[in-house]
Design a protein around this motif. Structure first.
Motif, mmCIF file in Angstrom:
data_model
loop_
_atom_site.group_PDB
_atom_site.id
_atom_site.type_symbol
_atom_site.label_atom_id
_atom_site.label_comp_id
_atom_site.label_asym_id
_atom_site.label_seq_id
_atom_site.Cartn_x
_atom_site.Cartn_y
_atom_site.Cartn_z
ATOM 1 N N PHE A 121 0.829 -1.203 0.000
ATOM 2 C CA PHE A 121 0.000 0.000 0.000
ATOM 3 C C PHE A 121 0.870 1.262 0.000
ATOM 4 N N TYR A 122 1.834 1.312 0.910
ATOM 5 C CA TYR A 122 2.686 2.501 0.984
ATOM 6 C C TYR A 122 3.512 2.664 -0.291
ATOM 7 N N GLU A 123 4.025 1.586 -0.841
ATOM 8 C CA GLU A 123 4.784 1.674 -2.092
ATOM 9 C C GLU A 123 3.908 2.222 -3.219
ATOM 10 N N ARG A 124 2.679 1.740 -3.323
ATOM 11 C CA ARG A 124 1.758 2.243 -4.355
ATOM 12 C C ARG A 124 1.487 3.730 -4.192
ATOM 13 N N ASN A 125 1.637 4.219 -2.967
ATOM 14 C CA ASN A 125 1.351 5.621 -2.676
ATOM 15 C C ASN A 125 2.615 6.467 -2.581
ATOM 16 N N GLY A 126 3.693 6.023 -3.211
ATOM 17 C CA GLY A 126 4.881 6.838 -3.363
ATOM 18 C C GLY A 126 5.933 6.741 -2.277
ATOM 19 N N PHE A 127 5.788 5.821 -1.341
ATOM 20 C CA PHE A 127 6.785 5.663 -0.284
ATOM 21 C C PHE A 127 7.921 4.763 -0.771
ATOM 22 N N VAL A 128 9.127 5.059 -0.304
ATOM 23 C CA VAL A 128 10.290 4.237 -0.625
ATOM 24 C C VAL A 128 10.938 3.766 0.676
ATOM 25 N N HIS A 129 11.679 2.678 0.570
ATOM 26 C CA HIS A 129 12.364 2.110 1.728
ATOM 27 C C HIS A 129 13.575 2.969 2.084
ATOM 28 N N ARG A 130 13.756 3.216 3.365
ATOM 29 C CA ARG A 130 14.879 4.013 3.843
ATOM 30 C C ARG A 130 15.661 3.287 4.927
ATOM 31 N N GLY A 131 15.538 1.968 4.982
ATOM 32 C CA GLY A 131 16.313 1.209 5.950
ATOM 33 C C GLY A 131 15.460 0.295 6.800
ATOM 34 N N GLU A 132 16.135 -0.388 7.697
ATOM 35 C CA GLU A 132 15.500 -1.340 8.602
ATOM 36 C C GLU A 132 15.731 -0.868 10.033
ATOM 37 N N ASP A 133 14.861 -1.306 10.935
ATOM 38 C CA ASP A 133 14.990 -0.947 12.334
ATOM 39 C C ASP A 133 14.258 -1.993 13.150
ATOM 40 N N VAL A 134 14.160 -1.764 14.430
ATOM 41 C CA VAL A 134 13.393 -2.616 15.335
ATOM 42 C C VAL A 134 12.447 -1.713 16.103
ATOM 43 N N ASN A 135 11.172 -2.097 16.152
ATOM 44 C CA ASN A 135 10.202 -1.319 16.913
ATOM 45 C C ASN A 135 10.599 -1.360 18.383
ATOM 46 N N PRO A 136 10.793 -0.191 19.013
ATOM 47 C CA PRO A 136 11.257 -0.176 20.403
ATOM 48 C C PRO A 136 10.239 -0.729 21.394
ATOM 49 N N VAL A 137 8.983 -0.758 21.026
ATOM 50 C CA VAL A 137 7.954 -1.267 21.934
ATOM 51 C C VAL A 137 7.768 -2.767 21.765
ATOM 52 N N SER A 138 7.539 -3.206 20.520
ATOM 53 C CA SER A 138 7.225 -4.615 20.281
ATOM 54 C C SER A 138 8.451 -5.486 20.078
ATOM 55 N N GLY A 139 9.579 -4.862 19.693
ATOM 56 C CA GLY A 139 10.764 -5.636 19.381
ATOM 57 C C GLY A 139 10.723 -6.274 17.997
ATOM 58 N N ARG A 140 9.666 -5.983 17.225
ATOM 59 C CA ARG A 140 9.506 -6.559 15.893
ATOM 60 C C ARG A 140 10.347 -5.783 14.883
ATOM 61 N N PRO A 141 10.877 -6.481 13.863
ATOM 62 C CA PRO A 141 11.605 -5.773 12.811
ATOM 63 C C PRO A 141 10.655 -4.911 11.980
ATOM 64 N N VAL A 142 11.118 -3.722 11.645
ATOM 65 C CA VAL A 142 10.316 -2.784 10.866
ATOM 66 C C VAL A 142 11.142 -2.219 9.717
ATOM 67 N N LYS A 143 10.424 -1.775 8.693
ATOM 68 C CA LYS A 143 11.032 -1.044 7.594
ATOM 69 C C LYS A 143 10.774 0.436 7.831
ATOM 70 N N LYS A 144 11.803 1.249 7.607
ATOM 71 C CA LYS A 144 11.627 2.692 7.583
ATOM 72 C C LYS A 144 11.194 3.043 6.165
ATOM 73 N N MET A 145 10.124 3.827 6.044
ATOM 74 C CA MET A 145 9.645 4.236 4.725
ATOM 75 C C MET A 145 9.446 5.739 4.725
ATOM 76 N N GLU A 146 9.581 6.317 3.530
ATOM 77 C CA GLU A 146 9.457 7.766 3.415
ATOM 78 C C GLU A 146 8.780 8.145 2.102
ATOM 79 N N TRP A 147 7.961 9.170 2.181
ATOM 80 C CA TRP A 147 7.352 9.807 1.004
ATOM 81 C C TRP A 147 7.855 11.231 0.975
ATOM 82 N N LYS A 148 8.240 11.691 -0.223
ATOM 83 C CA LYS A 148 8.623 13.094 -0.411
ATOM 84 C C LYS A 148 7.819 13.658 -1.563
ATOM 85 N N ALA A 149 7.402 14.906 -1.390
ATOM 86 C CA ALA A 149 6.657 15.575 -2.450
ATOM 87 C C ALA A 149 7.542 15.704 -3.676
ATOM 88 N N ALA A 150 6.910 15.639 -4.847
ATOM 89 C CA ALA A 150 7.653 15.745 -6.108
ATOM 90 C C ALA A 150 8.229 17.124 -6.287
#
Length: 150
Positions: A121-150
Motif C-alpha cells: 500500500f505505501y509503495e503504491r502511494n509513493g513511499f520508498v524504503h529508507r532502511g531497517e529498524d526494530v520497533n522499540p515497543v514490540s521488538g519486531r523488525p520494521v522497515k523505515k519508509m518515506e514519502w517526499k513531495a515531487a
C-alpha cells in the motif's frame, strides 16, 4: 467515486471508538498477538503521546468511526488504522492523502516487515524504503519508509 464517509478532525468524544477500532484492526492483522492485553498501554499512549502531539483525522460514516490517521509536526505517521471490513477500499488512500496534505513536504513511518499488505500500500502511494529498524515497543523488525513531495 463518491465516498460514503466523511473525513474530519478528531474530537475527544472519538476516543473510545478510536481505541476500539485500533484493537479490532490490529487484532485482525496479527491474530496471534493479544492486543486486548495491550489496551491499558495503548490508551495511555493515545492520551499522552498521540492526541497532544499529532493531527488526527478520522473517517466517519454516520455514527461509526471507520478509520483514522495520525501525523505529527515532523511528518511522522504513527498510525493509519482502517476497519477490517474497509481494507482494500479507497478509505486508507484518502486518509493517507489527508496526511500528505497536512505534511506536504515529506512523511516518514515504520511498518512491520511482515506486513506485506501495508508495505505494498505505501509503495503504491509513493513511499520508498529508507532502511531497517526494530520497533522499540514490540521488538519486531520494521522497515523505515518515506514519502517526499515531487
Amino acid at each position: 467515486m463518491t465516498s460514503d464517509f466523511t473525513l474530519r478532525p478528531y474530537r475527544a468524544s472519538d476516543e473510545e471508538a478510536a481505541i476500539t477500532l485500533w484493537l479490532t484492526s490490529w487484532q485482525e492483522a496479527y491474530p496471534a498477538i493479544d492486543f486486548a492485553a495491550r489496551l491499558p498501554w495503548w490508551r495511555e499512549r493515545w492520551r499522552s503521546e498521540l492526541v497532544p502531539n499529532a493531527a488526527i483525522i478520522v473517517a466517519q460514516q454516520e455514527h461509526r468511526l471507520l478509520g483514522f490517521v495520525t501525523i505529527d509536526q515532523q511528518g511522522y505517521l504513527d498510525q493509519l488504522v482502517v476497519a477490517p471490513d474497509r481494507w482494500g477500499s479507497e478509505l486508507a488512500t484518502m486518509l493517507l492523502d489527508e496526511a500528505k496534505r497536512l505534511s506536504p513536504v515529506s512523511i516518514t513511518l515504520l511498518v512491520n516487515t511482515d506486513n506485506a499488505r501495508a508495505i505494498r500500500f505505501y509503495e503504491r502511494n509513493g513511499f520508498v524504503h529508507r532502511g531497517e529498524d526494530v520497533n522499540p515497543v514490540s521488538g519486531r523488525p520494521v522497515k523505515k519508509m518515506e514519502w517526499k513531495a515531487a
